[in-house]
Every structure is written in C-alpha cells, then in structure tokens.
Write a protein that holds these residues in place. Sequence first.
Motif, PDB file in Angstrom:
ATOM      1  N   ALA A 135       0.781  -1.240   0.062  1.00 59.63           N
ATOM      2  CA  ALA A 135       0.000   0.013  -0.054  1.00 59.63           C
ATOM      3  C   ALA A 135       1.121   1.364  -0.085  1.00 59.63           C
ATOM      4  CB  ALA A 135      -0.962   0.086   1.344  1.00 59.63           C
ATOM      5  N   VAL A 136       1.885   1.356   0.986  1.00 58.05           N
ATOM      6  CA  VAL A 136       2.890   2.534   0.791  1.00 58.05           C
ATOM      7  C   VAL A 136       3.537   2.588  -0.517  1.00 58.05           C
ATOM      8  CG1 VAL A 136       5.053   3.327   2.063  1.00 58.05           C
ATOM      9  CG2 VAL A 136       3.183   2.325   3.550  1.00 58.05           C
ATOM     10  N   THR A 137       4.078   1.501  -0.923  1.00 54.52           N
ATOM     11  CA  THR A 137       4.793   1.611  -2.301  1.00 54.52           C
ATOM     12  C   THR A 137       3.790   2.102  -3.300  1.00 54.52           C
ATOM     13  OG1 THR A 137       5.944  -0.227  -1.584  1.00 54.52           O
ATOM     14  CG2 THR A 137       6.232   0.285  -3.972  1.00 54.52           C
ATOM     15  N   SER A 138       2.544   1.611  -3.360  1.00 59.06           N
ATOM     16  CA  SER A 138       1.736   2.035  -4.577  1.00 59.06           C
ATOM     17  C   SER A 138       1.303   3.442  -4.163  1.00 59.06           C
ATOM     18  CB  SER A 138       0.258   1.215  -4.420  1.00 59.06           C
ATOM     19  OG  SER A 138       0.601  -0.172  -4.638  1.00 59.06           O
ATOM     20  N   TRP A 139       1.023   3.964  -2.885  1.00 58.01           N
ATOM     21  CA  TRP A 139       0.988   5.233  -2.685  1.00 58.01           C
ATOM     22  C   TRP A 139       2.048   6.312  -3.162  1.00 58.01           C
ATOM     23  CZ3 TRP A 139       3.235   9.037   0.685  1.00 58.01           C
ATOM     24  CH2 TRP A 139       2.472  10.174   0.756  1.00 58.01           C
ATOM     25  N   MET A 140       3.244   5.886  -2.952  1.00 58.81           N
ATOM     26  CA  MET A 140       4.307   6.700  -3.129  1.00 58.81           C
ATOM     27  C   MET A 140       4.588   6.882  -4.736  1.00 58.81           C
ATOM     28  SD  MET A 140       6.177   7.841  -0.500  1.00 58.81           S
ATOM     29  CE  MET A 140       7.805   7.781  -1.165  1.00 58.81           C
ATOM     30  N   ALA A 141       4.147   5.469  -5.399  1.00 61.76           N
ATOM     31  CA  ALA A 141       4.420   5.624  -6.911  1.00 61.76           C
ATOM     32  C   ALA A 141       3.384   6.643  -7.569  1.00 61.76           C
ATOM     33  CB  ALA A 141       4.202   4.174  -7.581  1.00 61.76           C
ATOM     34  N   ILE A 142       2.140   6.620  -7.116  1.00 64.40           N
ATOM     35  CA  ILE A 142       1.047   7.481  -7.568  1.00 64.40           C
ATOM     36  C   ILE A 142       1.433   9.013  -7.297  1.00 64.40           C
ATOM     37  CG2 ILE A 142      -1.437   8.234  -7.385  1.00 64.40           C
ATOM     38  CD1 ILE A 142      -2.035   4.916  -6.809  1.00 64.40           C
ATOM     39  N   VAL A 143       1.823   9.319  -6.073  1.00 64.25           N
ATOM     40  CA  VAL A 143       2.011  10.483  -5.810  1.00 64.25           C
ATOM     41  C   VAL A 143       3.522  11.193  -6.631  1.00 64.25           C
ATOM     42  CG1 VAL A 143       2.948  12.046  -3.805  1.00 64.25           C
ATOM     43  CG2 VAL A 143       1.370  10.439  -3.445  1.00 64.25           C
ATOM     44  N   ASN A 144       4.278  10.339  -6.641  1.00 62.27           N
ATOM     45  CA  ASN A 144       5.450  10.727  -7.495  1.00 62.27           C
ATOM     46  C   ASN A 144       5.479  10.394  -8.822  1.00 62.27           C
ATOM     47  OD1 ASN A 144       6.926  11.509  -5.239  1.00 62.27           O
ATOM     48  ND2 ASN A 144       7.316   9.270  -4.642  1.00 62.27           N
ATOM     49  N   ASP A 145       4.233  10.145  -9.494  1.00 62.30           N
ATOM     50  CA  ASP A 145       4.430   9.886 -10.969  1.00 62.30           C
ATOM     51  C   ASP A 145       4.557  11.395 -11.886  1.00 62.30           C
ATOM     52  OD1 ASP A 145       1.508   8.720 -13.030  1.00 62.30           O
ATOM     53  OD2 ASP A 145       3.648   8.962 -13.341  1.00 62.30           O
TER      54      ASP A 145
END
Length: 171
Positions: free
Chosen positions: A20-30
């Motif tokens: 969940a944290v990795t997915s959230w970071m990927a979406i935020v830093n896209d």
Amino acid sequence: MRITQVRAIIVIAVLAVVAAVTSWMAIVNDSQTAEAETCPPGAIPVDIELAEEENVSVLVLNATDNSGLADQAAAQLTDYGFEVLETDNSDKEEMQAPVEIHYGPKAVADAHLLRSYFAESVHLFDIENENEHVEIILGPGFQQLNTKSDARNALSVIGWPKAPEGTCAIE
C-alpha cells in the motif's frame, strides 16, 4: 490459533502495508503527463526536452563579407560537441539580429540550446520547416560564441524551451 498462523497473518499484514505504501508513493511521485492528449486540434506536437550537444545538428551560414566566419563558428560548435552538417554563405541581406537561429517543429529544443551559445541572437520558428537541423545565420554584428560555461549560465537565464505557437509540448 497456533503460533505459525499468527506469524503468517503478521507477515501478510506487513506485506500488505508495504504494498500500500509503495503504491501510494508511486502514484504521488508519478511524473507522466498526458500533454499529448490536451493538444488543441491541429497543433503539431514538439519535443521540448533539451538534448546534449552531440545530438544537435546545425547548418552554419555566413551573411557577412568576412570570409571564413561560418567556418570559424562551425569549428567552435564542433569543439563543443555539436554536429555541423555544412557551412556556406547566405544571400540574406537584412538581419534582425547579429545571429538568426532558424528552425522548425523537429528542432525546437535544439534551437533553444543553440540560443544559449549565441549572446545576441533571435530565434525564428517556421512551422512549415521540416528540417531536423537548426540553421544559424551569422550577420555583421556577430563576434563570437559563448563558452560552454557561459552557455550554461545563459540557459539558466532563458529557461526551458516552450512550445511555439501552433504546436503542443511533449517530453
């Protein structure tokens, strides 16, 4: 519950939190953008990502009575890493500036980079120009190219390339 079942549940919970944290970071830093989709109808997409000097092709023309001026500028451009396609004389009589930089949609970012090497220049975009190279016309007021460090400073002042009228920026 047995201890092995508790351990399995803890491992699965930890993995779920990490996912969940990795997915959230990927979406935020896209950093992907959908700029090509937002182009107005009829606009020509242009690449505005700056290239390295060795990936920029240039044609150098001399519009002065000073013989060999284009060859001297071409030698400096070659020393800086640019690919000089040809040097020649220009029949242009009236110049808008000591140096004119002519380019089309395929060379927007390349022309912007070259602009940083010529202190007193004007850049002239032609949407009909299909060349992948930039054309430099040296006029009577041309003195010399900027050094590489001066060009980098000039680039920081003039900023990043922008899409000319009738085009749409892509990277």
